[in-house]
Design a protein around this motif. Structure first.
Motif, PDB file in Angstrom:
ATOM      1  N   GLY A 136     -52.019  17.458  -9.238  1.00 19.06           N
ATOM      2  CA  GLY A 136     -51.081  17.368 -10.311  1.00 19.06           C
ATOM      3  C   GLY A 136     -49.697  17.421  -9.755  1.00 19.06           C
ATOM      4  N   ILE A 137     -49.001  15.992 -10.129  1.00 23.81           N
ATOM      5  CA  ILE A 137     -47.707  15.640  -9.702  1.00 23.81           C
ATOM      6  C   ILE A 137     -46.936  15.329 -10.851  1.00 23.81           C
ATOM      7  CG2 ILE A 137     -48.553  15.171  -7.266  1.00 23.81           C
ATOM      8  CD1 ILE A 137     -48.037  12.249  -8.313  1.00 23.81           C
ATOM      9  N   LEU A 138     -47.246  15.836 -11.895  1.00 24.13           N
ATOM     10  CA  LEU A 138     -46.567  15.988 -13.106  1.00 24.13           C
ATOM     11  C   LEU A 138     -45.993  17.474 -13.484  1.00 24.13           C
ATOM     12  CD1 LEU A 138     -48.243  13.799 -15.529  1.00 24.13           C
ATOM     13  CD2 LEU A 138     -46.175  13.134 -14.354  1.00 24.13           C
ATOM     14  N   PRO A 139     -44.902  17.628 -13.756  1.00 18.44           N
ATOM     15  CA  PRO A 139     -44.291  19.145 -14.370  1.00 18.44           C
ATOM     16  C   PRO A 139     -44.801  19.599 -15.517  1.00 18.44           C
ATOM     17  CG  PRO A 139     -42.610  17.586 -14.649  1.00 18.44           C
ATOM     18  CD  PRO A 139     -43.637  16.752 -14.059  1.00 18.44           C
ATOM     19  N   ASP A 140     -46.112  19.433 -15.761  1.00 19.64           N
ATOM     20  CA  ASP A 140     -47.007  19.778 -16.682  1.00 19.64           C
ATOM     21  C   ASP A 140     -47.047  21.308 -16.842  1.00 19.64           C
ATOM     22  OD1 ASP A 140     -48.693  20.447 -18.715  1.00 19.64           O
ATOM     23  OD2 ASP A 140     -50.153  18.878 -17.989  1.00 19.64           O
ATOM     24  N   PRO A 141     -46.416  21.857 -18.114  1.00 19.06           N
ATOM     25  CA  PRO A 141     -46.351  23.569 -18.071  1.00 19.06           C
ATOM     26  C   PRO A 141     -47.877  24.199 -17.762  1.00 19.06           C
ATOM     27  CG  PRO A 141     -45.790  22.528 -20.138  1.00 19.06           C
ATOM     28  CD  PRO A 141     -45.796  21.311 -19.108  1.00 19.06           C
ATOM     29  N   ALA A 142     -48.851  23.374 -18.520  1.00 19.12           N
ATOM     30  CA  ALA A 142     -50.290  23.889 -18.318  1.00 19.12           C
ATOM     31  C   ALA A 142     -50.617  23.752 -16.889  1.00 19.12           C
ATOM     32  CB  ALA A 142     -51.150  22.813 -19.398  1.00 19.12           C
ATOM     33  N   ILE A 194     -42.230  20.542 -22.940  1.00 12.69           N
ATOM     34  CA  ILE A 194     -41.403  20.117 -22.242  1.00 12.69           C
ATOM     35  C   ILE A 194     -40.281  19.346 -23.054  1.00 12.69           C
ATOM     36  CG2 ILE A 194     -40.500  18.106 -20.641  1.00 12.69           C
ATOM     37  CD1 ILE A 194     -43.030  18.441 -19.017  1.00 12.69           C
ATOM     38  N   THR A 195     -39.068  19.823 -22.956  1.00 11.08           N
ATOM     39  CA  THR A 195     -37.784  19.225 -23.903  1.00 11.08           C
ATOM     40  C   THR A 195     -37.050  18.266 -23.034  1.00 11.08           C
ATOM     41  OG1 THR A 195     -36.137  21.002 -23.456  1.00 11.08           O
ATOM     42  CG2 THR A 195     -37.617  21.169 -25.317  1.00 11.08           C
ATOM     43  N   ARG A 196     -36.729  18.436 -22.162  1.00  9.10           N
ATOM     44  CA  ARG A 196     -35.772  17.305 -21.217  1.00  9.10           C
ATOM     45  C   ARG A 196     -36.428  17.216 -19.737  1.00  9.10           C
ATOM     46  NH1 ARG A 196     -30.323  15.764 -22.344  1.00  9.10           N
ATOM     47  NH2 ARG A 196     -30.169  15.475 -20.244  1.00  9.10           N
ATOM     48  N   TYR A 197     -36.459  16.182 -19.130  1.00  8.64           N
ATOM     49  CA  TYR A 197     -36.704  16.254 -17.617  1.00  8.64           C
ATOM     50  C   TYR A 197     -36.275  15.056 -17.052  1.00  8.64           C
ATOM     51  CZ  TYR A 197     -40.960  13.265 -18.409  1.00  8.64           C
ATOM     52  OH  TYR A 197     -41.641  12.084 -18.417  1.00  8.64           O
ATOM     53  N   HIS A 198     -36.326  14.995 -15.614  1.00  9.79           N
ATOM     54  CA  HIS A 198     -36.377  13.924 -14.819  1.00  9.79           C
ATOM     55  C   HIS A 198     -37.400  14.286 -13.639  1.00  9.79           C
ATOM     56  CE1 HIS A 198     -33.427  14.989 -11.767  1.00  9.79           C
ATOM     57  NE2 HIS A 198     -32.941  15.509 -12.919  1.00  9.79           N
ATOM     58  N   SER A 199     -38.423  13.403 -13.221  1.00 11.30           N
ATOM     59  CA  SER A 199     -39.189  13.865 -12.267  1.00 11.30           C
ATOM     60  C   SER A 199     -39.778  12.713 -11.560  1.00 11.30           C
ATOM     61  CB  SER A 199     -40.317  14.609 -13.139  1.00 11.30           C
ATOM     62  OG  SER A 199     -41.468  14.760 -11.931  1.00 11.30           O
ATOM     63  N   GLU A 200     -40.027  12.832 -10.128  1.00 11.41           N
ATOM     64  CA  GLU A 200     -40.450  11.463  -9.705  1.00 11.41           C
ATOM     65  C   GLU A 200     -41.389  12.122  -8.343  1.00 11.41           C
ATOM     66  OE1 GLU A 200     -37.222   9.261  -8.096  1.00 11.41           O
ATOM     67  OE2 GLU A 200     -36.213  10.809  -7.038  1.00 11.41           O
ATOM     68  N   SER A 201     -42.281  10.957  -8.226  1.00  9.09           N
ATOM     69  CA  SER A 201     -43.122  11.461  -6.888  1.00  9.09           C
ATOM     70  C   SER A 201     -42.245  11.258  -5.578  1.00  9.09           C
ATOM     71  CB  SER A 201     -44.200  10.665  -6.796  1.00  9.09           C
ATOM     72  OG  SER A 201     -43.707   8.970  -6.907  1.00  9.09           O
ATOM     73  N   ALA A 202     -42.822  12.311  -4.738  1.00  4.33           N
ATOM     74  CA  ALA A 202     -42.013  12.363  -3.460  1.00  4.33           C
ATOM     75  C   ALA A 202     -42.901  12.451  -2.423  1.00  4.33           C
ATOM     76  CB  ALA A 202     -40.844  13.486  -3.582  1.00  4.33           C
ATOM     77  N   GLU A 203     -42.638  12.377  -1.163  1.00  4.93           N
ATOM     78  CA  GLU A 203     -43.438  12.679   0.051  1.00  4.93           C
ATOM     79  C   GLU A 203     -43.036  13.568   1.031  1.00  4.93           C
ATOM     80  OE1 GLU A 203     -45.169   8.941   1.452  1.00  4.93           O
ATOM     81  OE2 GLU A 203     -46.491   8.824  -0.250  1.00  4.93           O
ATOM     82  N   ILE A 204     -43.714  14.265   1.433  1.00  7.01           N
ATOM     83  CA  ILE A 204     -43.004  15.212   2.572  1.00  7.01           C
ATOM     84  C   ILE A 204     -44.111  14.753   4.131  1.00  7.01           C
ATOM     85  CG2 ILE A 204     -44.681  17.247   1.828  1.00  7.01           C
ATOM     86  CD1 ILE A 204     -42.051  18.892   2.806  1.00  7.01           C
ATOM     87  N   ASN A 205     -43.611  14.910   5.072  1.00  8.57           N
ATOM     88  CA  ASN A 205     -44.104  14.546   6.307  1.00  8.57           C
ATOM     89  C   ASN A 205     -44.906  15.973   6.761  1.00  8.57           C
ATOM     90  OD1 ASN A 205     -45.370  14.124   8.962  1.00  8.57           O
ATOM     91  ND2 ASN A 205     -43.358  13.506   9.613  1.00  8.57           N
ATOM     92  N   VAL A 240     -51.951  33.930 -19.791  1.00  8.62           N
ATOM     93  CA  VAL A 240     -50.939  32.788 -19.270  1.00  8.62           C
ATOM     94  C   VAL A 240     -51.290  31.481 -19.686  1.00  8.62           C
ATOM     95  CG1 VAL A 240     -50.187  31.847 -17.037  1.00  8.62           C
ATOM     96  CG2 VAL A 240     -50.587  34.274 -17.212  1.00  8.62           C
ATOM     97  N   ARG A 241     -52.493  31.119 -19.551  1.00 10.07           N
ATOM     98  CA  ARG A 241     -52.884  29.796 -20.064  1.00 10.07           C
ATOM     99  C   ARG A 241     -52.499  29.341 -21.286  1.00 10.07           C
ATOM    100  NH1 ARG A 241     -57.575  30.772 -17.205  1.00 10.07           N
ATOM    101  NH2 ARG A 241     -58.790  31.285 -19.208  1.00 10.07           N
ATOM    102  N   GLU A 242     -52.791  30.363 -22.097  1.00 12.56           N
ATOM    103  CA  GLU A 242     -52.352  30.157 -23.614  1.00 12.56           C
ATOM    104  C   GLU A 242     -50.885  30.013 -23.812  1.00 12.56           C
ATOM    105  OE1 GLU A 242     -53.240  32.518 -27.879  1.00 12.56           O
ATOM    106  OE2 GLU A 242     -54.832  32.864 -26.334  1.00 12.56           O
ATOM    107  N   ALA A 243     -50.357  30.818 -23.085  1.00  9.39           N
ATOM    108  CA  ALA A 243     -48.650  30.939 -23.312  1.00  9.39           C
ATOM    109  C   ALA A 243     -48.348  29.422 -22.586  1.00  9.39           C
ATOM    110  CB  ALA A 243     -48.092  31.874 -22.467  1.00  9.39           C
ATOM    111  N   ALA A 244     -48.854  28.907 -21.544  1.00 14.32           N
ATOM    112  CA  ALA A 244     -48.550  27.589 -20.814  1.00 14.32           C
ATOM    113  C   ALA A 244     -48.711  26.432 -21.792  1.00 14.32           C
ATOM    114  CB  ALA A 244     -49.129  27.501 -19.676  1.00 14.32           C
ATOM    115  N   GLY A 245     -49.846  26.574 -22.585  1.00 10.71           N
ATOM    116  CA  GLY A 245     -50.413  25.665 -23.585  1.00 10.71           C
ATOM    117  C   GLY A 245     -49.248  25.421 -24.838  1.00 10.71           C
ATOM    118  N   ASP A 246     -48.818  26.469 -25.218  1.00 10.77           N
ATOM    119  CA  ASP A 246     -47.439  26.456 -26.154  1.00 10.77           C
ATOM    120  C   ASP A 246     -46.259  26.276 -25.597  1.00 10.77           C
ATOM    121  OD1 ASP A 246     -49.599  26.649 -28.104  1.00 10.77           O
ATOM    122  OD2 ASP A 246     -49.505  28.605 -28.410  1.00 10.77           O
ATOM    123  N   THR A 247     -46.127  25.947 -24.417  1.00  6.46           N
ATOM    124  CA  THR A 247     -44.722  25.745 -23.891  1.00  6.46           C
ATOM    125  C   THR A 247     -44.528  24.212 -23.780  1.00  6.46           C
ATOM    126  OG1 THR A 247     -44.946  27.755 -22.411  1.00  6.46           O
ATOM    127  CG2 THR A 247     -43.548  25.930 -21.755  1.00  6.46           C
TER     128      THR A 247
END
Lengths: 270, 270
Positions: free
Chosen positions: B165-171, B205-216, B196-203
């Motif tokens: 999972g590399i999206l900031p998905d609340p779920a 996203i209103t604004r975001y910026h996100s991008e994939s990144a790599e770490i060595n 928690v799952r239920e609360a996360a499912g009702d959360t």
């Protein structure tokens, strides 16, 4: 199966008649301009396109861009019947015709581009549902560009607040494209929704950048996301073909909500 | 319930002993540096921290930053027993001690910051599981910063390929935080995973910026995402409290995979 095009994507270049006019990317304004254009030659069709159909057979968006002296209106038509009306409307726009209006601005029609890049325009092209279905090829990865705010409806929360998918989640994007495909494509090339869900579930994101963005739709701003996303397709060739097909179709269908008012402009990058 | 801190976040400022050395954000190098530090005073604990525990009671990351003459190592400790060992290790690092190593670079320990901003450092602080649980307040929105590549494991595809999972998905984000919380928090403040799952499912996203990144991570690059995300919490106050609590805990727990090797550094923005 007929190979006669029933999918068209045109880019209309429009030039403001006054200097120093601000051309903002208003989704509803773009739709109004398109419907006005059609109304001039075919009021009945214009009315039908404006009415609330389950899935409207066209999309309209202003292409993002920074030139002050030109806007590009992108129109896609998803029924072959619309083609004649639309081309007729464009021919009527030759010199002498009343100018087109986009919000406060008066615009003159310049070039109309209907052929794809490199000769034409990266947002133009034509194809057919049956041709896309026939030509789709399994591939390992592919990239989608989401160029205008894109949002995928996901029902509502218990409090009635609409749940909007504004992440480029493959499990949202591809089933949404498949729903639209099935609403508009001929019976011979309908897709199996369960197979699409499964293929989308096995599609991974490998690289992306994405951010929320808003578009003015008259009644207030509408949220979506814009970005560039690389997907890794399932290893199973028939699953990969499904995802590739839907990615090819995105150029014409658009993705998600309000694709008639500037949202969900999307294309596969070569 | 004891309010004695069992959650610590320290920022260690480290200065290269040679000029013109390249300090790259290597996740495994940061972990090695931390374990070396502990080994100097307590080889048994260092060995235990290195071993494959279900959920390791610490996180280590290099803070993103552009200064050439300094790196900041962020360490969080999630068991009160570790505090004494760690502080002892830091005290041993006073002048005369062998330098610390980060990849090819030799580093000297400078300031160690344990208090939060504005006096201390935005990535430093201390609290207790019980205190976080007691103080969490329902709120309408909150913002999380994902500062180093973050990935949440989601099992594997039919072809054996890991699903990340590399999206900031609340779920994904909040259930992952809750799992880690429950692995480490005292029995009195355990969370109900289904709630928690239920609360996360009702959360939303209103604004975001996100991008994939790599770490060595030594064995090759590891994918994740970095970004800034505003979430709209459920209207139900107990659900909103759960999400707020987990967001507060993110500073200490980190999010997702390999938080001992530089990944998943996350905090709630005020």
């Amino acid at each position: 199966m007929s190979d006669f095009p029933d999918l068209y994507a045109f880019v209309l270049q429009l030039y403001p008649l006054e200097r120093d006019v601000t051309l903002r990317a208003q989704g509803h304004g773009a739709q109004a301009l398109f419907l006005d254009l059609v109304r001039q030659v075919d009021p009945v069709t214009s009315e039908r396109l404006h009415a609330d159909a389950a899935s409207k057979p066209y999309t309209v968006a202003l292409l993002p861009g920074r030139r002050r002296d030109r806007v590009e209106l992108r129109v896609s038509l998803l029924q072959s019947e619309l083609f004649q009306t639309f081309v007729h409307a464009l021919l009527r726009q030759m010199p002498g015709e009343a100018p087109l209006r986009l919000g406060q601005a008066s615009l003159q029609l310049g070039d109309v581009i209907g052929t794809p890049a490199p000769k034409g325009h990266p947002w133009a092209g034509y194809s057919a549902f049956s041709e896309l279905a026939m030509r789709a090829e399994a591939t390992h990865t592919l990239q989608l560009e989401f160029a205008t705010p894109t949002a995928i409806g996901q029902g509502s929360r218990p409090d009635g607040r609409q749940r909007l998918g504004i992440l480029p989640d493959p499990a949202l994007v591809f089933p949404s494209l498949a729903r639209r495909w099935n609403e508009l494509a001929p019976a011979s090339v309908q897709l199996d929704a369960a197979a699409v869900r499964e293929a989308a579930g096995d599609t991974l994101i490998t690289r992306y950048h994405s951010e929320s963005a808003e578009i003015n739709l008259g009644k207030g701003p509408q949220k979506g996301f814009v970005g560039m996303v690389s997907y890794e397709l399932p290893l199973d060739p028939s699953q990969a073909r499904l995802i590739a097909l839907l990615s090819d179709a995105a150029l014409f269908l658009g993705v998600g909500m309000k694709t008639t008012r500037g949202m969900g402009l999307c294309r596969r990058r070569i």
